[in-house]
Design a protein around this motif. Structure first.
Motif, PDB file in Angstrom:
ATOM      1  N   TYR A 188       0.848  -1.188   0.000  1.00 34.55           N
ATOM      2  CA  TYR A 188       0.000   0.000   0.000  1.00 34.55           C
ATOM      3  C   TYR A 188       0.885   1.239   0.000  1.00 34.55           C
ATOM      4  O   TYR A 188       2.070   1.174   0.372  1.00 34.55           O
ATOM      5  CB  TYR A 188      -0.916   0.003   1.226  1.00 34.55           C
ATOM      6  CG  TYR A 188      -2.024  -1.025   1.147  1.00 34.55           C
ATOM      7  CD1 TYR A 188      -3.290  -0.665   0.702  1.00 34.55           C
ATOM      8  CD2 TYR A 188      -1.813  -2.344   1.510  1.00 34.55           C
ATOM      9  CE1 TYR A 188      -4.317  -1.590   0.616  1.00 34.55           C
ATOM     10  CE2 TYR A 188      -2.830  -3.291   1.420  1.00 34.55           C
ATOM     11  CZ  TYR A 188      -4.082  -2.905   0.977  1.00 34.55           C
ATOM     12  OH  TYR A 188      -5.089  -3.829   0.886  1.00 34.55           O
ATOM     13  N   LEU A 232      -6.404  -3.876   7.296  1.00 36.04           N
ATOM     14  CA  LEU A 232      -6.812  -2.799   6.398  1.00 36.04           C
ATOM     15  C   LEU A 232      -7.874  -1.900   7.032  1.00 36.04           C
ATOM     16  O   LEU A 232      -7.802  -0.668   6.946  1.00 36.04           O
ATOM     17  CB  LEU A 232      -7.321  -3.397   5.084  1.00 36.04           C
ATOM     18  CG  LEU A 232      -7.704  -2.418   3.982  1.00 36.04           C
ATOM     19  CD1 LEU A 232      -6.558  -1.474   3.646  1.00 36.04           C
ATOM     20  CD2 LEU A 232      -8.138  -3.178   2.724  1.00 36.04           C
ATOM     21  N   GLU A 233      -8.834  -2.517   7.700  1.00 36.84           N
ATOM     22  CA  GLU A 233      -9.934  -1.754   8.278  1.00 36.84           C
ATOM     23  C   GLU A 233      -9.427  -0.754   9.330  1.00 36.84           C
ATOM     24  O   GLU A 233      -9.875   0.392   9.369  1.00 36.84           O
ATOM     25  CB  GLU A 233     -10.942  -2.719   8.906  1.00 36.84           C
ATOM     26  CG  GLU A 233     -12.354  -2.171   8.958  1.00 36.84           C
ATOM     27  CD  GLU A 233     -13.363  -3.240   9.405  1.00 36.84           C
ATOM     28  OE1 GLU A 233     -14.259  -2.909  10.201  1.00 36.84           O
ATOM     29  OE2 GLU A 233     -13.204  -4.412   8.978  1.00 36.84           O
ATOM     30  N   VAL A 272      -7.682   2.165   7.566  1.00 37.38           N
ATOM     31  CA  VAL A 272      -8.672   3.083   6.997  1.00 37.38           C
ATOM     32  C   VAL A 272      -9.251   3.977   8.095  1.00 37.38           C
ATOM     33  O   VAL A 272      -9.388   5.193   7.924  1.00 37.38           O
ATOM     34  CB  VAL A 272      -9.791   2.298   6.268  1.00 37.38           C
ATOM     35  CG1 VAL A 272     -11.000   3.183   5.991  1.00 37.38           C
ATOM     36  CG2 VAL A 272      -9.260   1.700   4.964  1.00 37.38           C
ATOM     37  N   SER A 273      -9.538   3.363   9.228  1.00 36.11           N
ATOM     38  CA  SER A 273     -10.122   4.151  10.311  1.00 36.11           C
ATOM     39  C   SER A 273      -9.106   5.166  10.861  1.00 36.11           C
ATOM     40  O   SER A 273      -9.457   6.303  11.189  1.00 36.11           O
ATOM     41  CB  SER A 273     -10.681   3.184  11.364  1.00 36.11           C
ATOM     42  OG  SER A 273     -10.313   3.551  12.633  1.00 36.11           O
ATOM     43  N   GLU A 282      -9.042   8.003   8.287  1.00 32.56           N
ATOM     44  CA  GLU A 282     -10.254   8.832   8.389  1.00 32.56           C
ATOM     45  C   GLU A 282     -10.086   9.877   9.492  1.00 32.56           C
ATOM     46  O   GLU A 282     -10.471  11.034   9.322  1.00 32.56           O
ATOM     47  CB  GLU A 282     -11.482   7.950   8.686  1.00 32.56           C
ATOM     48  CG  GLU A 282     -12.062   7.314   7.420  1.00 32.56           C
ATOM     49  CD  GLU A 282     -13.071   6.209   7.712  1.00 32.56           C
ATOM     50  OE1 GLU A 282     -13.196   5.796   8.894  1.00 32.56           O
ATOM     51  OE2 GLU A 282     -13.717   5.735   6.757  1.00 32.56           O
ATOM     52  N   LEU A 290      -5.417   6.434  -0.338  1.00 32.04           N
ATOM     53  CA  LEU A 290      -4.730   5.179  -0.027  1.00 32.04           C
ATOM     54  C   LEU A 290      -4.747   4.314  -1.282  1.00 32.04           C
ATOM     55  O   LEU A 290      -5.807   4.103  -1.871  1.00 32.04           O
ATOM     56  CB  LEU A 290      -5.454   4.463   1.125  1.00 32.04           C
ATOM     57  CG  LEU A 290      -4.948   3.070   1.504  1.00 32.04           C
ATOM     58  CD1 LEU A 290      -3.529   3.110   2.064  1.00 32.04           C
ATOM     59  CD2 LEU A 290      -5.895   2.410   2.523  1.00 32.04           C
ATOM     60  N   TYR A 323      -7.445   2.757  -3.557  1.00 31.69           N
ATOM     61  CA  TYR A 323      -8.391   1.999  -2.741  1.00 31.69           C
ATOM     62  C   TYR A 323      -9.451   2.935  -2.162  1.00 31.69           C
ATOM     63  O   TYR A 323     -10.638   2.647  -2.231  1.00 31.69           O
ATOM     64  CB  TYR A 323      -7.654   1.262  -1.621  1.00 31.69           C
ATOM     65  CG  TYR A 323      -8.584   0.444  -0.752  1.00 31.69           C
ATOM     66  CD1 TYR A 323      -9.177  -0.710  -1.244  1.00 31.69           C
ATOM     67  CD2 TYR A 323      -8.884   0.835   0.547  1.00 31.69           C
ATOM     68  CE1 TYR A 323     -10.047  -1.451  -0.469  1.00 31.69           C
ATOM     69  CE2 TYR A 323      -9.757   0.094   1.334  1.00 31.69           C
ATOM     70  CZ  TYR A 323     -10.332  -1.051   0.817  1.00 31.69           C
ATOM     71  OH  TYR A 323     -11.208  -1.776   1.586  1.00 31.69           O
ATOM     72  N   GLN A 324      -8.992   4.072  -1.625  1.00 28.20           N
ATOM     73  CA  GLN A 324      -9.956   4.976  -0.993  1.00 28.20           C
ATOM     74  C   GLN A 324      -9.432   6.411  -0.918  1.00 28.20           C
ATOM     75  O   GLN A 324      -8.243   6.645  -0.710  1.00 28.20           O
ATOM     76  CB  GLN A 324     -10.293   4.465   0.421  1.00 28.20           C
ATOM     77  CG  GLN A 324     -11.469   5.184   1.062  1.00 28.20           C
ATOM     78  CD  GLN A 324     -12.040   4.407   2.240  1.00 28.20           C
ATOM     79  OE1 GLN A 324     -11.945   3.178   2.277  1.00 28.20           O
ATOM     80  NE2 GLN A 324     -12.619   5.093   3.190  1.00 28.20           N
ATOM     81  N   PHE A 326      -9.630  10.097   1.069  1.00 26.94           N
ATOM     82  CA  PHE A 326      -9.928  10.668   2.392  1.00 26.94           C
ATOM     83  C   PHE A 326     -10.023  12.181   2.252  1.00 26.94           C
ATOM     84  O   PHE A 326      -9.051  12.839   1.882  1.00 26.94           O
ATOM     85  CB  PHE A 326      -8.847  10.266   3.398  1.00 26.94           C
ATOM     86  CG  PHE A 326      -8.771   8.781   3.578  1.00 26.94           C
ATOM     87  CD1 PHE A 326      -9.558   8.123   4.519  1.00 26.94           C
ATOM     88  CD2 PHE A 326      -7.935   8.011   2.773  1.00 26.94           C
ATOM     89  CE1 PHE A 326      -9.521   6.748   4.667  1.00 26.94           C
ATOM     90  CE2 PHE A 326      -7.892   6.627   2.910  1.00 26.94           C
ATOM     91  CZ  PHE A 326      -8.685   5.991   3.858  1.00 26.94           C
TER      92      PHE A 326
END
Lengths: 171, 171
Positions: free
Chosen positions: A3, A48-49, A52-53, A56, A150, A162-163, A165
């Motif tokens: 990543y 991963l979760e 991500v958190s 955020e 990310l 992937y995401q 922010f």
């Protein structure tokens, strides 16, 4: 999986960077022009979760900011990279530090300098030529930054987002 | 500026698609493997915020779903594209329809078929060869879809992600 965390500057900055990268950056087609916030790192799927958190929360406490690309610079002799330098580095450095905290902490071997790479993987002779030409360019471009991304790396070494922010836009 | 809306399937599907795209898709390096939800469209900067807000609503009323890539297929003779076909197309079609409503409405000239392109821009003779080989492949790969992305195109025709839209994960 590998990543990475980056800022994609607005399109006018990307087009400018690509006009150099096309010729001087062998990684031109692997990823769009970007400012690296965190260098590639291995991550297990199950973490991963939490990552991500974490990101955020970083975005939530960051407000949009402006950066100003003001010249062409190089990391030579540390490494043969030529880049667009940023005049006001503080907000990017602060983001980098937060992207390297907690679950994402890694020891760093170099001190972090925000930059947008436009040439890399050159011999010293090539660097002298290329940097000699590019350093004369009059760079003066401002960019509004209000998000970071990310990314993960595919088998062919290209990157996919992937995401996104989004920063906290206080009205 | 040109925008587009896509689903990036998980990395194992992308790696599989790239193993074909590398040889057969001249747009291989312009964008990672994807399922198009809305084909490239022009958008004025000042409308971007409304488009983002529309897409947030679409994502908010969509739950994550699974799709199953089950064979190699082609749009020939309509167009010389070879693609990974999806067995359960409904959730992707529904997303496509919502991405083409309201502020994003455009009249469509073709009926929409969800697909992941792995070969394109071939002569008929090349298509016969390539499709002849690829149609024999045993394709059977399932993907969890929980997001889509709004992208913009740079001057060099490569795409950058502007924003990710996460589906609504009801716990």
């Amino acid at each position: 999986m590998n990543y990475g965390i980056v800022i994609f500057p607005p399109r006018d900055v990307q087009d400018l960077a690509n006009s150099f990268r096309k010729r001087y950056d062998p990684r031109y087609s692997l990823i769009p022009p970007h400012i690296t916030l965190k260098y590639p790192f291995q991550l297990k799927e199950r973490k991963l979760e939490d990552v991500v958190s974490h990101l955020e929360k970083v975005a939530e406490r960051t407000e949009p900011f402006q950066i100003e690309f003001h010249k062409v610079s190089t990391f030579h002799p540390t490494t043969n990279v030529v880049y667009l330098a940023i005049r006001n580095e503080e907000p990017v450095i602060r983001l980098h530090e937060q992207c390297n905290e907690g679950i994402l902490y890694d020891e760093e071997t170099y001190s972090y300098v925000p930059h947008l790479t436009i040439a890399q993987e050159m011999t010293n002779a090539e660097l002298n030529d290329i940097y000699g030409t590019l350093r004369m360019k009059d760079i003066n471009i401002t960019a509004e930054i209000d998000r970071f991304h990310l990314l993960y790396q595919m088998e062919n070494e290209m990157w996919t987002v992937y995401q996104t922010f989004l920063f906290n836009k206080k009205k």
